[in-house]
Design an enzyme around this catalytic site. Structure first.
Site, PDB file in Angstrom:
ATOM      1  N   CYS A  36      -3.645 -11.939   6.396  1.00  0.00           N
ATOM      2  CA  CYS A  36      -2.509 -11.292   6.919  1.00  0.00           C
ATOM      3  C   CYS A  36      -1.364 -11.187   5.914  1.00  0.00           C
ATOM      4  O   CYS A  36      -1.515 -12.304   4.903  1.00  0.00           O
ATOM      5  CB  CYS A  36      -1.916 -11.503   8.081  1.00  0.00           C
ATOM      6  N   CYS A  42      -0.084 -14.798   4.979  1.00  0.00           N
ATOM      7  CA  CYS A  42      -0.929 -15.663   4.011  1.00  0.00           C
ATOM      8  C   CYS A  42      -0.324 -15.355   2.539  1.00  0.00           C
ATOM      9  O   CYS A  42      -0.234 -15.913   1.736  1.00  0.00           O
ATOM     10  CB  CYS A  42      -2.384 -15.263   4.302  1.00  0.00           C
ATOM     11  N   ASP A  52       1.367  16.807  -9.758  1.00  0.00           N
ATOM     12  CA  ASP A  52       0.696  17.188 -10.927  1.00  0.00           C
ATOM     13  C   ASP A  52       0.336  18.787 -10.994  1.00  0.00           C
ATOM     14  O   ASP A  52      -0.210  19.100 -10.108  1.00  0.00           O
ATOM     15  CB  ASP A  52      -0.746  16.234 -11.196  1.00  0.00           C
TER      16      ASP A  52
END
Length: 756
Positions: free
Chosen positions: A23, A26, A436
């Site tokens: 998670c 961490c 683009d």
């Protein structure tokens, strides 16, 4: 210039592979631990399970690895390979299957009186035991690692909730072996067994973790797709003879032989021959590039016509294709880790729940335990377990995966692919969207826009004669002219009573790659092509005609001269056409509070014409932008405070898609763009991009509503449980009710996009 070039002397970049992160907390812990080493800066990527670490002189790789290992995770220095592989994720499928198979009978036995039998509690205990031990082991292991470092995450809450529900039930059953001797609701209420709670929580959360692991394994697919575009082998000239070798054996200075239709194996410079090179895979632009001796060419592009001899100037990791792969990788690694909302809240919620449960146990011992013979202990334990059960994160764990499953399932029906929960957070904050041009706003296919005939000739005649001679060529511009001429003749044949629809045959056809074509049609010599091609054939162009051609090109068109029997007869203009729904889509973007910008490698005239056609402000147009320049545009906007979405479809868009806060790929584009993006729309309509953003925002809102109710019932239920006014059975029922609410709310997403 690469990031490596910007480093201070002696400073290096180390890539670490890290196992055991589950998670956002961490990620934060690893970054903080590494950051405590003097001069070290770390960016940790959770989906890729990797860390991009900038290391000063004096810090060894062993120190980095030891630091991460000391934090409770497993680190190794990444070993580069030709094709980067996604970080392996733990295979949770066997655990999920076992948990699901055993949870169903546990739930039925525990909650449905018709399925109960004498001593059903022992059967439920036996069936639930593998679920809460082996199947739930990933949660218990992560909770233990976090506990050793005085930290807590969602895994902590899951582990404690599952263990508390099972152990309390087992204690109740062992204390009174005859507790479930007779089936029935009354006995079940008295029993206080919650084996089904432990099993259901484990199964649903394993499902969410399994889906998450699958998403992690696909994190490296963009690089795989990008590198696969390169040629696998090449033909070179050695000692005057052609020789075929693997592309990996090419060396700077080798002379490559590129035939029409062949892929250019590496970056180089043309030493002999003229041709048109289709660079759309790399540049994303539809018009082929004319090349001649001295022109530079890029690996992975296609030679459309004419034989070329190319001298290799860059090979291996130095090629443009390899550099683009590095851009994608760096953009993915540098993207800020997105912590899930539940994890952020649980960082505070879990310690508070544990403290409340412990305090409840102690206070009940002090109040009810004085002078009691075991009754006080039972009351204290019951109240403490009620707190843990009411806080058991079943609804919390369902909030994200069920909302995500429903939203992504509806998206799949609409042709929209959402890669993960982090994408939903990105769409909420996006305020700028880069579009683009080629393949996204426009079709990416050249078509005849207009035909200008000079005195003595008619437009139909010019197009018909040019189409006849161009029909013998394979050049993309020639094919567009031939197709337009054939279509016009077909329409004329249908509108009149005579036989029509066929172009006349050409005799004596000759082409010059990069120049033009010539041939005899109906006894007349036709010359079509560039200005230089007409000059080579002795055809004079008047100042008036030159101004007309210049005006056409200034307006963003590709202009082709047509001459008949030595006299200039007209100019055919071709354009990349705007998709029909692009303008409406741009208006919807504005309605969502987005600022649309146009991004293209084409010239300013072409870009301005397209922008005006779709309603984009001229000040919001970026023209003549190379692939690496697109990344810089995204970074510049981000540095100015914008949260940027990028929509594109080409290889040249891949790095920018990865760098953007939200990457949206058109499904009609390349695999590289699709894999680098966060969202993919499977069609080629720009309106799907808008719908994808709307669906993502709706799904995120649903998940946040789920999380609110999941925590709200905790906020109300925990104090009631701590006061001893809520027994564990009612707490379990409340938890189940919150889960039903979460699921029902998520299912509303199935109606997204349906007309009332």
């Amino acid at each position: 210039m690469s990031n490596q070039d910007l480093l201070q002397p002696g400073t290096r970049v180390v890539e670490l592979d890290i196992e055991g992160m589950t998670c956002a907390s961490c990620v934060n812990r690893v970054e903080k631990k590494l950051g405590k080493l003097e001069g070290v800066q770390a960016l940790v990527n959770l989906p890729l399970e990797s860390a991009h670490v900038t290391v000063p002189p004096g810090i060894t790789n062993e120190q980095l690895v030891d630091t991460v290992n000391a934090a409770g995770y497993k680190a190794t220095v990444h070993q580069p390979t030709p094709a980067p592989e996604a970080a392996p994720a733990e295979n949770l499928l066997p655990r999920l299957v076992l948990a699901a198979l055993l949870t169903v009978p546990v739930f039925l036995i525990s909650m449905v009186p018709a399925f109960q039998f004498p001593q059903w509690g022992w059967v439920a205990a036996a069936l639930a035991l593998p679920v809460v031990t082996w199947a739930a082991w990933p949660f218990h292991r992560a909770a233990a690692i976090n506990a050793r470092h005085f930290a807590s995450t969602m895994d902590t809450l899951v582990s404690i909730g599952v263990a508390a529900a099972y152990l309390f039930s087992a204690w109740q059953l062992l204390s009174n072996p005859l507790l479930t001797e007779h089936p029935g609701m009354e006995e079940m209420e008295q029993a206080g067994l919650y084996f089904e709670v432990a099993a259901v929580v484990t199964t649903f959360l394993l499902l969410g973790r399994h889906l998450e692991a699958n998403a992690k394994q696909k994190a490296g697919d963009a690089l795989h797709a990008l590198l696969s575009l390169g040629a696998k082998d090449a033909t070179i000239l050695r000692d005057g003879r052609e020789q075929r070798i693997p592309a990996g054996q090419l060396a700077v200075g080798d002379i490559l032989v590129i035939r029409p239709g062949g892929k250019i194996a590496t970056d180089g410079v043309v030493v002999d021959g003229t041709s048109a090179v289709d660079a759309s895979l790399v540049t994303g632009e539809s018009v082929p590039v004319e090349v001649e001796p001295g022109s530079r060419v890029t690996g992975a592009t296609i030679n459309t016509s004419g034989r070329l001899l190319v001298k290799a100037t860059r090979v291996g990791s130095e090629t443009t294709l390899a550099q683009m792969a590095r851009l994608v990788s760096q953009a993915q690694t540098g993207k800020a880790p997105i912590a899930r909302l539940a994890d952020r809240i649980s960082a505070v919620f879990v310690p508070v729940v544990l403290a409340v449960a412990a305090l409840t146990f102690v206070l009940w011992l002090l109040v009810a335990g004085a002078g009691a013979t075991g009754g006080g202990l039972r009351a204290a334990f019951t109240a403490a377990v009620a707190v843990l059960v009411i806080a058991c994160p079943c609804a919390l764990g369902l909030a994200t995966p069920v909302g995500l499953l429903t939203g992504t399932g509806r998206g799949a029906q609409l042709g929209i692919l959402i890669k993960g929960p982090q994408v939903l957070e990105d769409t909420r904050t996006v305020d700028t969207i880069l579009l683009d041009k080629t393949g996204t706003v426009t079709t990416g296919v050249l078509a005849v826009d207009s035909t200008l005939a000079f005195e003595g000739f008619g437009e139909r005649e010019v197009l018909r004669l040019a189409g006849a001679v161009e029909a013998a060529s394979e050049h993309p511009v020639a094919r567009a002219i031939a197709a337009a001429a054939a279509a016009r003749e077909t329409r004329r044949g249908r509108e009149s009573a005579h036989d029509g629809g066929h172009l006349p045959p050409v005799k004596g056809f000759r082409s010059a790659p990069g120049g033009g074509v010539t041939g005899t049609v109906e006894g007349r010599l036709i010359v079509a092509g560039r200005t230089g091609w007409l000059e080579q054939n002795g055809i004079a162009i008047t100042p008036h005609q030159a101004r007309a051609q210049a005006a056409a090109e200034a307006a963003g068109a590709t202009a082709v001269w047509v001459a008949v029997d030595g006299t200039v007869s007209g100019i055919i203009s071709l354009r990349d056409t705007v998709k029909p729904g692009s303008r409406a889509a741009v208006e919807r973007m504005k309605a969502l509070g987005l600022r649309p910008l146009l991004l293209t490698g084409d010239n300013a005239a072409v870009a301005a014409q397209v922008a005006a056609a779709v309603g984009i402000d001229p000040a919001d147009v970026y023209a003549g932008v190379l692939p690496e320049g697109k990344v810089e545009v995204v970074k510049t906007l981000q540095a100015a405070g914008a949260t940027v979405a990028m929509a594109g479809d080409g290889v040249n868009d891949a790095a920018a898609l990865a760098q953007a806060d939200l990457g949206i790929a058109m499904g009609s584009g390349t695999d590289v763009a699709i894999e680098a993006a966060d969202l993919t729309v499977m069609g080629n309509d720009l309106s799907q991009v808008v719908q994808a953003i709307e669906l993502s925002r709706r799904t995120l809102a649903t998940i946040k509503t789920n999380l609110f109710w999941a925590f709200f019932y905790n906020a109300v239920g925990i104090p009631v449980a701590a006061l001893g006014l809520l027994n564990p059975m009612i707490a379990g029922a409340a938890m189940a009710a919150s889960s039903v609410l979460v699921v029902a709310n998520s299912l509303r997403l199935r109606n997204f996009g349906r007309k009332a």
